[in-house]
Motif scaffolding. Structure first.
Motif, PDB file in Angstrom:
ATOM      1  N   ASP A  51       0.926  -1.230   0.121  1.00  0.00           N
ATOM      2  CA  ASP A  51      -0.002  -0.150  -0.151  1.00  0.00           C
ATOM      3  C   ASP A  51       0.794   1.263   0.170  1.00  0.00           C
ATOM      4  O   ASP A  51       0.403   2.157  -0.589  1.00  0.00           O
ATOM      5  CB  ASP A  51      -0.825   0.120   1.134  1.00  0.00           C
ATOM      6  N   ASP A  73       1.908   6.739  -1.088  1.00  0.00           N
ATOM      7  CA  ASP A  73       0.982   5.828  -0.289  1.00  0.00           C
ATOM      8  C   ASP A  73      -0.451   6.021  -1.099  1.00  0.00           C
ATOM      9  O   ASP A  73      -1.076   6.826  -1.229  1.00  0.00           O
ATOM     10  CB  ASP A  73       0.684   7.010   0.905  1.00  0.00           C
ATOM     11  N   LYS A 123      -4.699   6.188   7.811  1.00  0.00           N
ATOM     12  CA  LYS A 123      -4.471   4.756   7.807  1.00  0.00           C
ATOM     13  C   LYS A 123      -3.155   4.218   8.271  1.00  0.00           C
ATOM     14  O   LYS A 123      -2.313   5.085   7.956  1.00  0.00           O
ATOM     15  CB  LYS A 123      -4.556   4.052   6.209  1.00  0.00           C
ATOM     16  N   HIS A 124      -2.831   3.432   9.093  1.00  0.00           N
ATOM     17  CA  HIS A 124      -1.608   2.977   9.539  1.00  0.00           C
ATOM     18  C   HIS A 124      -1.106   1.636   8.853  1.00  0.00           C
ATOM     19  O   HIS A 124      -1.754   0.880   8.869  1.00  0.00           O
ATOM     20  CB  HIS A 124      -1.912   2.766  11.106  1.00  0.00           C
ATOM     21  N   SER A 125       0.083   1.804   8.648  1.00  0.00           N
ATOM     22  CA  SER A 125       0.696   0.488   8.058  1.00  0.00           C
ATOM     23  C   SER A 125       0.992  -0.578   9.208  1.00  0.00           C
ATOM     24  O   SER A 125       1.227  -0.358  10.420  1.00  0.00           O
ATOM     25  CB  SER A 125       2.208   0.867   7.651  1.00  0.00           C
ATOM     26  N   ARG A 126       0.654  -1.844   8.810  1.00  0.00           N
ATOM     27  CA  ARG A 126       0.744  -2.887  10.010  1.00  0.00           C
ATOM     28  C   ARG A 126       1.822  -3.657   9.196  1.00  0.00           C
ATOM     29  O   ARG A 126       2.971  -3.738  10.319  1.00  0.00           O
ATOM     30  CB  ARG A 126      -0.457  -3.889   9.546  1.00  0.00           C
ATOM     31  N   SER A 147       2.103  -2.511   4.125  1.00  0.00           N
ATOM     32  CA  SER A 147       0.871  -2.943   3.844  1.00  0.00           C
ATOM     33  C   SER A 147      -0.116  -2.688   5.040  1.00  0.00           C
ATOM     34  O   SER A 147       0.406  -2.595   6.045  1.00  0.00           O
ATOM     35  CB  SER A 147       1.001  -4.453   3.616  1.00  0.00           C
ATOM     36  N   TYR A 148      -1.351  -2.518   4.800  1.00  0.00           N
ATOM     37  CA  TYR A 148      -2.502  -1.972   5.767  1.00  0.00           C
ATOM     38  C   TYR A 148      -2.954  -3.433   6.469  1.00  0.00           C
ATOM     39  O   TYR A 148      -3.548  -3.326   7.430  1.00  0.00           O
ATOM     40  CB  TYR A 148      -3.559  -1.238   5.219  1.00  0.00           C
ATOM     41  N   GLN A 149      -2.457  -4.381   5.871  1.00  0.00           N
ATOM     42  CA  GLN A 149      -2.932  -5.924   6.456  1.00  0.00           C
ATOM     43  C   GLN A 149      -1.672  -6.284   7.091  1.00  0.00           C
ATOM     44  O   GLN A 149      -0.500  -6.366   6.615  1.00  0.00           O
ATOM     45  CB  GLN A 149      -3.156  -6.732   5.344  1.00  0.00           C
TER      46      GLN A 149
END
Length: 961
Positions: A51, A73, A123-126, A147-149
């Motif tokens: 992402d 982003d 949105k925060h990166s995971r 990635s956001y996941q």
């Protein structure tokens, strides 16, 4: 791992190889980071699901900074330069080890790292993985994917990303090397261009410096070029003044005005530039001299000073200034020194050119002066031409030239031009004995001062202070004499400056040459002026003779005599005294002071005893004085005191001659006086003697003429008295009518007349007869003709009732009696009452202006009879006709002669019918007497100071309201 997983890994490896190849191709030859970053991130999408992406290159010059970074982003993209390391990216650079986070939010606090937010901050990166871009164990940048996941990446993803990062490191290094090569090429090109500009400037300066131009212009242009070429902020060129061991400013650029005002000249010793010149080598100084520079008002941090030399001779020096600290390379110093030497060559060439130009200019100036002298017939233009020619050669601030009369010991002419302004200079006076000019005249040799204040003590008889027009004290001064053919002084040429040592021996020689040439032409002009003066005086005598011959009285004779004498002699006061012989009792005194006539000069009725005037009358001799203020011994020798005429209580020049009658008896005196000295000489006295002889004859003629005029005036007075008796002493009183009349003759007697009388006819009842006439001719002839016509008309009026018959019979008698060519214009009218409120007028006209009838309503009617209207005396058999009309209450009848209508003013405008009729039209409420006054006043006001051209007569009859 399943078989499918192994197949997927194999396919992914194939894609990785394709991606690495594509990145290599896309970035080949590219040296800009932004397109490289974009190509890498674009290819990464075929290998990874992400992402957000971050790729940056480290700045080797600034620790902790990326020189360039691309942040993506989702749909947002940002390229930035000079950004700081983040916590994770900084760790990648310092540890040169990849990082992997399955769930960044869960592992962030445990790993003690902070994240750098960019793009979509909502949105925060995971999942997060990053690798250093390594090149020979050195991290040159970072690459991270997010990635956001959570748990989107594993160890194999990190290894694959590191492979891409290693290729990216090579690509970035190639780009860095490309950028360095481009910068190096730019620097080399700039150095080459700078060196070419320096060489071009040196070449151009060398070519420019050999041109024949004013030295100041050459030096200023050279300094401007050098300062701009090397990027200096200011500069100054100073030349050596060896006699004073000083350095003088020759050109400047960007220097403060107050510094230049205070430091135009500086000593050789104790100065940076003085040391550079003394040691004949360049010197660069820095901030350690900043405090000393500020003492002189200079806020510079660096100075480069070089000598200016031709061979082994140093002519001066040049200093270049920077406001910031600056290092001067040897190469730069050598170029500046080469340019300074070119400037020195220009100075030497300019001096050679100046010497050549000086010789040419001296010859040209002498030729110009010779040409001006040969064509000029006046001293003024010649003196100005000498000044103009010398101004091209000498550094003069003031110029003076006087022409001297050695016989009278006075300066006859002169001019002073001080800093462009012209002043008169000692004209018509003795030169002050303590002046420099008087010394040159007396000693007949040049006088030269390099510094007048310091050197004047060598001449104890001369004044300490010497000024010209502007009042400033001379510093440098040079004067030479003008000598005539007999080696007598006839003038001085002097130049001066307000600076010391501005003239040298060569200037003395030049000025002597100019003086020798000018003196010849001055003598020629003086001879010509004496001849012209003789011609003017002869012409003046001729004019005075004509005035005296044409004048019929002393008053008309004396003013023109004064004006002619004033134009020739410039006298400010003039006196002509006429007195009885022997007793000297004044019969007539004519005194002019400043152009105005003065009365009551001699209250005693005769010139005072002991006066110059009485001395001339008593001794029958002439007197002339150059200056009454100083010639006390001469006055005491003849026992007189100067007597003042007019407002000038301190006359200086004075000349007087006696008037003698046919028996050589003194009958008067002519005197000229002037507020300035040395205005008259013996030639002036000879002129006055010639004038006196003409005036003496004129006085006798004026006396005879006055006697004849007196007789004529007496006779005219008698004629006027007789004529005035012919006019009605009073106008008849008629019930229901108001009558007024007036006649203004143009001379003592006139040709206009009017009459008004009551005629008693039984058949008609009472008749009022009116007549207004104008006889041809003026003065006595016109008056005689007027008397004849009036008498005949009055007689015929008593014999005939009809107005036409009166004129017909009067014309027959006038035509038989008056001389040929004489005539009389006449209007004759009768007025008779027809009932209680109405009158009837009957009018016949013999060439006179038609009367105007103003009806009560304001309408004007011109009463013009039909038939012939010849003036009386023109045609013997003339039958006149009448015009009749009724007069009602409020009607006004106006009779007039042409003197009113044809009156002219100073602009040659005629009063005319329009003005006359407008006055009559506006006179509805005026009585006849008031209307007569209004008309006469309007005409006399209209003509103003112009003399009355013709007789004016007006008669008004009004029917009572």
């Amino acid at each position: 791992m399943t078989e499918r997983s192994e197949l997927q890994l194999a396919e992914r490896s194939q894609r990785a190889l394709a991606v690495l190849y594509s990145i290599s191709v896309a970035c080949r030859g590219q040296i800009e980071f932004h397109p490289i970053f974009a190509a890498i991130t674009n290819e990464l999408r075929s290998l990874f699901d992400f992402d957000a992406c971050f790729i940056a290159v480290c700045d080797p010059q600034h620790s902790g900074m990326f020189s360039a970074a691309l942040m993506i982003d989702e749909d947002l993209s940002s390229y930035e330069e000079q950004t700081v390391y983040g916590s994770l990216t900084g760790s990648l650079v310092t540890t040169r080890t990849p990082l992997l986070f399955g769930d960044l939010e869960a592992e962030q606090s445990h790993a003690r790292v902070s994240t750098f937010m960019f793009g979509n901050t909502q949105k925060h990166s995971r999942a997060w993985m990053g690798v250093p871009l390594l090149l020979a164990e050195q991290a040159v940048g970072v690459l991270s994917l997010q990635s956001y996941q959570p748990h989107s990446y594993d160890k194999r993803d990190v290894d694959l990303l590191q492979q891409v990062g290693n290729l990216a490191a090579v690509v970035i290094e190639n780009a860095t090397l490309g950028q360095a090569q481009r910068a190096l090429s730019a620097r080399l090109s700039n150095q080459v261009a700078t060196r070419n500009r320096q060489l071009d400037t040196l070449s151009d300066l060398a070519a420019e410096m050999v041109r024949s131009r004013p030295l100041k212009d050459l030096l200023q242009e050279a300094l401007n070029r050098i300062v701009n070429l090397f990027g200096f902020d200011a500069g100054i060129i100073r030349l050596i003044d060896a006699p004073h061991n000083e350095l003088a400013v020759a050109a400047d650029y960007g220097m403060p005005a107050d510094y230049l005002a205070r430091r135009q000249r500086i000593p050789m010793a104790g100065t940076i530039l003085g040391r550079v010149i003394a040691e004949n080598r360049a010197s660069a100084v820095g901030t350690e001299y900043a405090i000393g520079l500020r003492d002189h008002g200079l806020m510079f941090q660096s100075i480069l000073s070089v000598p200016m030399r031709v061979g082994t001779q140093v002519l001066g020096g040049m200093s270049l200034f920077c406001t910031e600290p600056r290092h001067f390379s040897q190469e730069e110093t050598d170029v500046v020194l080469a340019l300074a030497n070119q400037v020195a060559i220009a100075i030497e060439n300019a001096r050679l050119f100046a010497e050549r130009d000086r010789k040419v200019a001296e010859l040209t100036a002498l030729g110009t002066i010779a040409g001006a002298a040969s064509t000029s017939l006046e001293l003024g233009p010649l003196l100005r031409q000498v000044h103009s020619a010398l101004s091209e050669l000498l550094p003069l601030d003031a110029f003076s030239m006087v022409v001297f009369d050695p016989d009278r010991n006075i300066i006859t002419d002169g001019i002073s031009i001080d800093e462009g302004e012209e002043y008169s200079y000692w004209r018509r006076q003795v030169p002050p004995p303590d002046s420099l000019t008087a010394w040159v005249l007396q000693n007949q040799q040049p006088l030269h001062f390099a510094n007048l204040a310091d050197e004047i003590d060598r001449y104890p008889l001369l004044a300490r202070r010497h000024v010209v027009g502007s009042g400033r004290h001379a510093v440098s001064w040079l004067g030479v004499p003008l000598l005539n053919r007999e080696s007598r002084s006839i003038g001085v040429i002097a130049v001066q400056s307000y600076k010391p040592a501005m003239f040298n021996a060569r200037d003395v020689s030049l000025l002597l040459g100019v003086a020798g040439q000018v003196s010849l032409h001055v003598q020629n002009i003086m001879l010509l002026k004496r001849r012209e003066r003789q011609i003017r005086e002869l012409d003046a005598i001729g004019q005075i003779s004509q005035h005296v011959s044409a004048a019929s009285s002393l008053n008309t004779m004396l003013r023109p005599v004064y004006e002619v004498l004033q134009s020739v002699t410039g006298a400010s006061s003039f006196v002509l005294l006429i007195c009885e012989p022997e007793r000297f009792r004044i019969r007539h005194a004519y005194v002019i002071d400043g152009g105005e006539e003065v009365s009551q000069v001699w209250p005693e009725g005769r010139p005072p005893p002991g006066s110059l005037t009485t001395w001339i009358l008593t001794n029958r001799q002439t007197l002339v004085f150059d200056d009454l203020h100083t010639q006390h011994d001469e006055l005491r020798a003849i026992g007189v005191q100067p007597y003042v005429y007019g407002s000038d209580d301190r006359p200086r020049s004075w000349a007087g001659v006696p008037l003698l009658d046919a028996a050589s008896r003194p009958i008067g005196v002519i005197v000229l006086q002037h507020s300035k000295g040395y205005q008259y000489d013996h030639q002036t006295v000879e002129l006055l003697n010639q004038v006196a002889s003409h005036i003496s004859l004129g006085i006798q003629k004026a006396e005879l003429y006055a006697e004849s005029v007196t007789r004529v005036e007496q006779e005219l007075a008698i004629a006027r008295q007789i004529q005035s008796n012919l006019f009605p002493h009073s106008l008849p009183r008629v019930a229901g009518l108001a009558i007024a009349a007036r006649c203004l003759p143009a001379r003592e007697t006139g040709g206009d007349f009017y009459d008004c009388m009551l005629l008693d006819y039984a058949a008609q009842g009472g008749l009022l007869a009116l007549m207004v006439g104008d006889a041809s001719g003026k003065s006595v002839p016109g008056a005689m003709l007027m008397a004849i016509a009036r008498s005949i008309a009055r007689s015929e009026a008593r014999d005939h009732v009809e107005a036409a018959a009166v004129l017909t019979e009067t014309n027959r008698l006038v035509a038989l009696d008056v001389p040929r060519g004489s005539f009389v214009a006449l209007n004759y009218a009768t007025i008779q009452m027809t009932d209680a409120n109405q009158w009837r007028v009957s009018l016949a006209s013999a060439g006179q202006i038609a009367p105007i009838l103003r009806r009560r309503s304001g309408r004007l009617v011109e009463l013009l009879p039909p038939g012939p209207a010849f003036p009386l005396g023109i045609a013997l058999e003339t039958e006149y006709e009448v015009i009749e009309t009724n007069l009602n209450v409020g009607d006004t009848l106006v009779f007039l002669t042409d003197g009113l209508i044809e009156a002219h003013n100073a602009n040659r405008e005629m009063f005319g019918f329009e003005r006359f009729e407008q006055i009559v039209r506006d006179s509805g409420r005026s009585t006849p007497e008031e209307l007569v006054d209004i008309l006469i006043t309007a005409v006399t006001t209209f003509i103003g100071d112009m003399p009355q051209h013709d007789d004016m007569t007006v008669m008004v009859v009004q029917v009572g309201r």
